[in-house]
Design a protein around this motif. Structure first.
Motif, PDB file in Angstrom:
ATOM      1  N   GLY A   1       0.269  20.183 -15.229  1.00  0.00           N
ATOM      2  CA  GLY A   1      -0.926  20.428 -15.977  1.00  0.00           C
ATOM      3  C   GLY A   1      -1.829  19.130 -15.941  1.00  0.00           C
ATOM      4  N   SER A   2      -1.642  18.053 -15.613  1.00  0.00           N
ATOM      5  CA  SER A   2      -2.429  16.922 -15.325  1.00  0.00           C
ATOM      6  C   SER A   2      -3.573  17.139 -14.714  1.00  0.00           C
ATOM      7  CB  SER A   2      -1.621  15.711 -15.081  1.00  0.00           C
ATOM      8  OG  SER A   2      -0.638  15.175 -15.792  1.00  0.00           O
TER       9      SER A   2
ATOM     10  N   LEU B   1       4.231  25.495 -19.274  1.00  0.00           N
ATOM     11  CA  LEU B   1       3.592  24.173 -19.631  1.00  0.00           C
ATOM     12  C   LEU B   1       2.244  23.854 -18.977  1.00  0.00           C
ATOM     13  CD1 LEU B   1       3.785  21.402 -20.868  1.00  0.00           C
ATOM     14  CD2 LEU B   1       5.079  20.312 -19.274  1.00  0.00           C
ATOM     15  N   PRO B   2       2.104  24.155 -17.855  1.00  0.00           N
ATOM     16  CA  PRO B   2       0.804  24.056 -17.034  1.00  0.00           C
ATOM     17  C   PRO B   2      -0.293  24.971 -17.769  1.00  0.00           C
ATOM     18  CG  PRO B   2       2.549  24.134 -15.397  1.00  0.00           C
ATOM     19  CD  PRO B   2       3.137  24.439 -16.647  1.00  0.00           C
ATOM     20  N   LEU B   3       0.186  26.422 -18.066  1.00  0.00           N
ATOM     21  CA  LEU B   3      -0.878  27.214 -18.814  1.00  0.00           C
ATOM     22  C   LEU B   3      -1.267  26.412 -20.052  1.00  0.00           C
ATOM     23  CD1 LEU B   3      -2.248  29.702 -19.090  1.00  0.00           C
ATOM     24  CD2 LEU B   3      -0.296  30.801 -20.005  1.00  0.00           C
ATOM     25  N   GLU B   4      -0.186  26.116 -20.726  1.00  0.00           N
ATOM     26  CA  GLU B   4      -0.465  25.407 -21.987  1.00  0.00           C
ATOM     27  C   GLU B   4      -1.355  24.370 -22.038  1.00  0.00           C
ATOM     28  OE1 GLU B   4       1.854  23.509 -25.791  1.00  0.00           O
ATOM     29  OE2 GLU B   4       3.046  23.659 -24.209  1.00  0.00           O
ATOM     30  N   GLU B   5      -1.370  23.381 -21.108  1.00  0.00           N
ATOM     31  CA  GLU B   5      -2.384  22.416 -20.680  1.00  0.00           C
ATOM     32  C   GLU B   5      -3.603  22.718 -20.186  1.00  0.00           C
ATOM     33  OE1 GLU B   5      -1.952  18.979 -21.463  1.00  0.00           O
ATOM     34  OE2 GLU B   5      -0.084  19.806 -22.053  1.00  0.00           O
TER      35      GLU B   5
ATOM     36  N   HIS C   1      -2.983  10.578 -14.753  1.00  0.00           N
ATOM     37  CA  HIS C   1      -3.148  11.127 -16.026  1.00  0.00           C
ATOM     38  C   HIS C   1      -2.373  10.050 -17.139  1.00  0.00           C
ATOM     39  CE1 HIS C   1      -2.903  14.349 -19.211  1.00  0.00           C
ATOM     40  NE2 HIS C   1      -3.809  13.635 -19.398  1.00  0.00           N
ATOM     41  N   TRP C   2      -1.126   9.868 -16.694  1.00  0.00           N
ATOM     42  CA  TRP C   2      -0.280   9.049 -17.721  1.00  0.00           C
ATOM     43  C   TRP C   2      -0.928   7.672 -18.039  1.00  0.00           C
ATOM     44  CZ3 TRP C   2       3.493   9.788 -21.108  1.00  0.00           C
ATOM     45  CH2 TRP C   2       4.234   8.569 -21.449  1.00  0.00           C
ATOM     46  N   PHE C   3      -1.299   7.180 -16.953  1.00  0.00           N
ATOM     47  CA  PHE C   3      -1.782   5.797 -17.029  1.00  0.00           C
ATOM     48  C   PHE C   3      -3.569   5.726 -17.258  1.00  0.00           C
ATOM     49  CE2 PHE C   3       1.912   4.736 -14.809  1.00  0.00           C
ATOM     50  CZ  PHE C   3       2.506   3.739 -15.501  1.00  0.00           C
ATOM     51  N   GLY C   4      -3.996   6.832 -17.716  1.00  0.00           N
ATOM     52  CA  GLY C   4      -5.377   6.934 -17.857  1.00  0.00           C
ATOM     53  C   GLY C   4      -6.475   6.357 -17.189  1.00  0.00           C
ATOM     54  N   LEU C   5      -6.022   6.769 -15.854  1.00  0.00           N
ATOM     55  CA  LEU C   5      -7.203   6.623 -14.696  1.00  0.00           C
ATOM     56  C   LEU C   5      -8.366   7.680 -14.925  1.00  0.00           C
ATOM     57  CD1 LEU C   5      -4.903   4.878 -13.725  1.00  0.00           C
ATOM     58  CD2 LEU C   5      -5.419   5.670 -11.481  1.00  0.00           C
ATOM     59  N   GLY C   6      -9.649   7.309 -14.421  1.00  0.00           N
ATOM     60  CA  GLY C   6     -10.517   8.059 -14.579  1.00  0.00           C
ATOM     61  C   GLY C   6     -11.016   9.183 -13.687  1.00  0.00           C
ATOM     62  N   GLY C   7     -10.037   9.475 -12.694  1.00  0.00           N
ATOM     63  CA  GLY C   7     -10.145  10.568 -11.691  1.00  0.00           C
ATOM     64  C   GLY C   7      -9.376  10.308 -10.322  1.00  0.00           C
ATOM     65  N   VAL C   8      -9.366  11.306  -9.508  1.00  0.00           N
ATOM     66  CA  VAL C   8      -8.540  11.284  -8.382  1.00  0.00           C
ATOM     67  C   VAL C   8      -9.472  11.605  -7.267  1.00  0.00           C
ATOM     68  CG1 VAL C   8      -6.634  12.462  -7.214  1.00  0.00           C
ATOM     69  CG2 VAL C   8      -6.393  11.835  -9.499  1.00  0.00           C
TER      70      VAL C   8
ATOM     71  N   MET D   1      -8.105  15.785 -15.228  1.00  0.00           N
ATOM     72  CA  MET D   1      -8.395  14.753 -14.436  1.00  0.00           C
ATOM     73  C   MET D   1      -9.284  15.281 -13.337  1.00  0.00           C
ATOM     74  SD  MET D   1      -6.486  11.981 -14.869  1.00  0.00           S
ATOM     75  CE  MET D   1      -7.033  11.038 -13.573  1.00  0.00           C
ATOM     76  N   PRO D   2     -10.770  14.578 -13.461  1.00  0.00           N
ATOM     77  CA  PRO D   2     -11.696  14.831 -12.613  1.00  0.00           C
ATOM     78  C   PRO D   2     -11.286  14.526 -11.193  1.00  0.00           C
ATOM     79  CG  PRO D   2     -12.420  13.188 -13.658  1.00  0.00           C
ATOM     80  CD  PRO D   2     -11.103  13.522 -14.360  1.00  0.00           C
ATOM     81  N   TYR D   3     -11.529  15.520 -10.109  1.00  0.00           N
ATOM     82  CA  TYR D   3     -11.185  14.976  -8.664  1.00  0.00           C
ATOM     83  C   TYR D   3     -12.228  15.538  -7.702  1.00  0.00           C
ATOM     84  CZ  TYR D   3     -10.060  19.859  -8.082  1.00  0.00           C
ATOM     85  OH  TYR D   3      -9.892  21.250  -7.860  1.00  0.00           O
ATOM     86  N   LEU D   4     -12.085  14.716  -6.678  1.00  0.00           N
ATOM     87  CA  LEU D   4     -13.178  15.009  -5.561  1.00  0.00           C
ATOM     88  C   LEU D   4     -12.307  15.114  -4.148  1.00  0.00           C
ATOM     89  CD1 LEU D   4     -16.484  12.657  -5.968  1.00  0.00           C
ATOM     90  CD2 LEU D   4     -16.349  15.158  -6.277  1.00  0.00           C
TER      91      LEU D   4
END
Length: 260
Positions: free
Chosen positions: A192-193, A65-69, A165-172, A197-200
């Motif tokens: 796979g989320s 699943l992670p590879l699929e995502e 990711h589920w709640f549609g946030l714009g980053g982590v 998700m862009p993250y810093l």
């Protein structure tokens, strides 16, 4: 050598039965699976450790699943290691074909023993991939954000990525002291989320991200209910989730904030 079989269906106009009969046609495409050299396996196994993930700028993806995502995202897959019998499964075969055609990924057939050397899992699924890391700028994070304050457990971090990711946030945002976003167990727990998700990774909260956002500090003993707050006061927001045992750092109290 594995065989990828793709099926398609079309109605036979000559047949007048209900439901209409379908002929099945298929085409076969072969993907050669190589045997990896010892140094390739050694490099892949080293990616279990953060210092090698940083130096190689690559990380491990464990599981189907992670590879699929990952293949749905803009991340680049470089290598896939798969146990022989797993490679024969139609869904896995399609993933290998996609990785080979779109990413020019090297596909290797390995033994169960070799898989255990690469994998961080006690009972690996039978497939491990290597992807290139990505670097994000602050501008890539938009809207509502989640901040992990010294989250140490990779399973917890992966779950938080999945929730964001589920709640549609714009980053982590990940404060120093948090587990690595590219830790294989984080990627696996996130299902796979992390690829969406862009993250810093940050030492302090950048003013450019804090400005214009409501800072929400998650504090278990404040008896504050987020439902009591006006929706307008929460958008956009940065929700801070603290360390598993110590909670949110006191450093965040110096910023204008709301306790929830």
């Amino acid at each position: 050598m594995i065989t990828v079989k793709t099926e398609a269906f079309y109605p036979d106009k000559k047949l007048r039965c209900i439901p209409p009969a379908y002929f099945i046609y298929s085409f076969m495409q072969e993907i050669p699976l190589q045997k990896p050299a010892r140094n390739i396996l050694k490099t892949a196994a080293s990616l279990q450790k953060k210092k090698f993930r940083d130096s190689e700028q690559r990380f491990l993806i464990e599981g189907i699943l992670p590879l699929e995502e990952a293949l749905k995202s803009s991340y680049r897959i470089r290598e896939i290691f798969v146990v022989g019998e797993i490679s024969q499964e139609p869904h896995v075969s399609r993933l290998l074909l996609k990785a080979r055609e779109e990413h020019h990924a090297a596909c290797y057939e390995i033994s169960r023993q070799e898989l255990k050397r690469i994998s961080c899992e006690q009972t690996p699924q039978g497939l491990v991939a290597v992807a290139e890391k990505k670097t994000f700028r602050a501008e890539a994070l938009t809207g509502d954000l989640l901040l992990m304050d010294r989250i140490r457990d990779p399973g917890n971090a992966g779950t938080l990525f999945r929730i964001a990711h589920w709640f549609g946030l714009g980053g982590v945002l990940m404060m120093q002291g948090s587990v690595d976003a590219c830790n294989p167990k984080t990627v696996r727990a996130g299902m796979g989320s992390v690829f969406h998700m862009p993250y810093l990774e940050i030492d302090t909260l950048p003013e450019t991200l804090r400005s214009g956002r409501t800072l929400l500090l998650s504090k278990a003993h404040k008896n504050a209910d987020i439902r009591d707050l006006r929706k307008e006061a929460l958008q956009p927001f940065i929700l801070v989730i603290g360390n598993e045992s110590r909670g949110v750092s006191g450093a965040f109290d110096h910023y204008p904030h709301l306790d929830v």
